[in-house]
Design an enzyme around this catalytic site. Structure first.
Site, PDB file in Angstrom:
ATOM      1  N   LYS A  17       0.836  -1.221   0.000  1.00  0.00           N
ATOM      2  CA  LYS A  17       0.000   0.000   0.000  1.00  0.00           C
ATOM      3  C   LYS A  17       0.860   1.256   0.000  1.00  0.00           C
ATOM      4  O   LYS A  17       2.043   1.231   0.374  1.00  0.00           O
ATOM      5  CB  LYS A  17      -0.939   0.011   1.203  1.00  0.00           C
ATOM      6  CG  LYS A  17      -0.259  -0.119   2.586  1.00  0.00           C
ATOM      7  CD  LYS A  17       0.289   1.166   3.160  1.00  0.00           C
ATOM      8  CE  LYS A  17       1.062   0.939   4.449  1.00  0.00           C
ATOM      9  NZ  LYS A  17       1.846   2.105   4.894  1.00  0.00           N
ATOM     10  N   ASP A 145      -1.908  -1.875  10.081  1.00  0.00           N
ATOM     11  CA  ASP A 145      -2.108  -1.884   8.628  1.00  0.00           C
ATOM     12  C   ASP A 145      -2.663  -3.212   8.102  1.00  0.00           C
ATOM     13  O   ASP A 145      -2.900  -3.346   6.902  1.00  0.00           O
ATOM     14  CB  ASP A 145      -0.781  -1.612   7.904  1.00  0.00           C
ATOM     15  CG  ASP A 145      -0.310  -0.171   8.108  1.00  0.00           C
ATOM     16  OD1 ASP A 145      -1.143   0.687   8.462  1.00  0.00           O
ATOM     17  OD2 ASP A 145       0.892   0.075   7.889  1.00  0.00           O
TER      18      ASP A 145
HETATM   19  O1  C5P Z   1       0.667  -1.800  14.350  1.00  0.00           O
HETATM   20  P1  C5P Z   1       2.052  -1.931  13.819  1.00  0.00           P
HETATM   21  O2  C5P Z   1       2.819  -3.050  14.466  1.00  0.00           O
HETATM   22  O3  C5P Z   1       2.139  -1.946  12.337  1.00  0.00           O
HETATM   23  O4  C5P Z   1       2.791  -0.576  14.248  1.00  0.00           O
HETATM   24  C1  C5P Z   1       4.181  -0.502  14.309  1.00  0.00           C
HETATM   25  C2  C5P Z   1       4.581   0.643  15.210  1.00  0.00           C
HETATM   26  O5  C5P Z   1       4.230   1.895  14.596  1.00  0.00           O
HETATM   27  C3  C5P Z   1       3.896   0.693  16.564  1.00  0.00           C
HETATM   28  O6  C5P Z   1       4.578  -0.101  17.498  1.00  0.00           O
HETATM   29  C4  C5P Z   1       3.964   2.165  16.910  1.00  0.00           C
HETATM   30  O7  C5P Z   1       5.237   2.497  17.410  1.00  0.00           O
HETATM   31  C5  C5P Z   1       3.821   2.836  15.558  1.00  0.00           C
HETATM   32  N1  C5P Z   1       2.430   3.243  15.283  1.00  0.00           N
HETATM   33  C6  C5P Z   1       1.898   4.320  15.983  1.00  0.00           C
HETATM   34  N2  C5P Z   1       0.619   4.706  15.735  1.00  0.00           N
HETATM   35  C7  C5P Z   1      -0.149   4.081  14.802  1.00  0.00           C
HETATM   36  C8  C5P Z   1       0.376   2.995  14.065  1.00  0.00           C
HETATM   37  C9  C5P Z   1       1.681   2.588  14.343  1.00  0.00           C
HETATM   38  O8  C5P Z   1       2.574   4.908  16.823  1.00  0.00           O
HETATM   39  N3  C5P Z   1      -1.390   4.497  14.599  1.00  0.00           N
END
Ligand code: C5P
Length: 309
Positions: A17, A145
């Protein structure tokens, strides 16, 4: 005939994406940030094959450098398989084969696509028969995501990015992607953004409590007009990614000088996404980038989400 020959497994394809718009709000107590984003799924795919096995195992190959991808239990696809088994009360396991075309740690949601594809593949393989809503809720538990990789197309994400609403998008947008030599860690980029905001608190407007996707972005997507979209591409994470990787700024300038309508850091980077007017312009820009020594990939969006092939 062996079991494997009789039943070679379930193959699922899920897309990478681009965030054509990303506004990041304040950091919440759980460390996540409230955000508003417009996702577009693009024609770079992860191929996942799940086959029956007693335990859980994984193999990763691909057209991109996969050296940074863990093959142990920390891999998001293996976590997806285990989570589904636990939630559905399935006692067996699966072997997961992943073939990656989405740059690793590139800000294009490749790992999230692997997890989404694994959920769909194992659900079919094991006959667990979860509803779309149940799969979506497991996806959200795996990462912000992952739900979008399930649905694909063009969508607005709020909350952590996992609360999705489809967005109308007409036609097809042409992109040239420059993956960048080494990945950027997403948490590190968010931390850098927080740091920059603290440092410059006096000079910048307060961070929005309710991030919102700009109406101009939705309008450009609905109109299917790349010139209009180019004017409003926006990513709050871009400044932080460029602080950590100043070299990316030069590539962005180069791409725009060489014919892109606009360029943007994809998600937390370091992949750069250049929007071009036509497929022909895409090939032209791709060649000029390649001649200057940058790997460049031509892709288009929107495309479908995780589905069995
Ligand atoms: O959810 P995911 O593991 O993809 O997110 C990776 C990191 O990105 C999280 O641990 C966080 O530090 C950051 N993040 C965030 N706010 C979001 C999405 C991701 O701070 N809305």
């Amino acid at each position: 005939m062996t079991l494997v020959e009789e039943f070679p497994g379930v193959r699922v394809r899920a897309p990478g994406k681009i965030n054509v718009f990303l506004e990041v709000g304040a950091r919440q107590e759980d460390g996540y940030h409230e955000l508003a984003t417009a996702f577009q799924a693009v024609s770079l795919f992860e191929d996942v094959v799940a086959s029956l096995s007693d335990g859980f195992s994984l193999a990763v190959t691909g057209s991109v450098d996969t050296t940074g991808v863990p093959e142990d239990d920390t891999n998001l696809a293996l976590r997806a398989a285990r989570l589904l088994a636990t939630e559905a009360g399935y006692g067996g396991g699966a072997h997961i084969d992943i073939r990656k075309d989405v740059p690793v740690a590139g800000g294009m949601g490749g790992g999230s696509a692997d997890a989404a594809a694994t959920l769909v593949a194992c659900d079919a393989l094991w006959g667990t028969g979860l509803s779309t809503r149940e799969l979506h809720s497991l996806a959200a538990r795996l990462g912000a995501d992952v739900p979008f990789a399930l649905t694909g197309g063009t969508a607005v994400g709020t909350g952590r990015g996992d609360a999705l609403n489809p967005a109308l998008a007409r036609g097809r947008f042409e992109w040239v992607l420059v993956p960048g030599a080494s990945g950027l860690s997403t948490p590190k980029v968010y931390r850098e953004l927080d740091r920059m905001r603290e440092e410059h608190a006096e000079h910048i407007s307060p961070v929005s409590d309710t991030p919102t996707v700009s109406a101009d972005v939705l309008h450009a997507l609905r109109a299917g007009d790349p010139r209009m979209l180019a004017e409003v591409l926006h990513n709050d994470l871009q400044a932080a990614a460029l602080r950590l990787r100043p070299d990316l700024g030069e590539v962005l300038d180069f791409g725009v000088r060489e014919g892109a309508l606009a360029g943007i850091v994809s998600g937390s980077g370091p992949t750069l996404a250049f929007l071009v007017e036509s497929r022909q312009d895409g090939y032209g820009l791709q060649q000029r980038l390649a001649r200057a020594g940058y790997e460049a990939i031509h892709a288009h969006g929107p495309v479908h989400g995780a589905r069995i092939v």
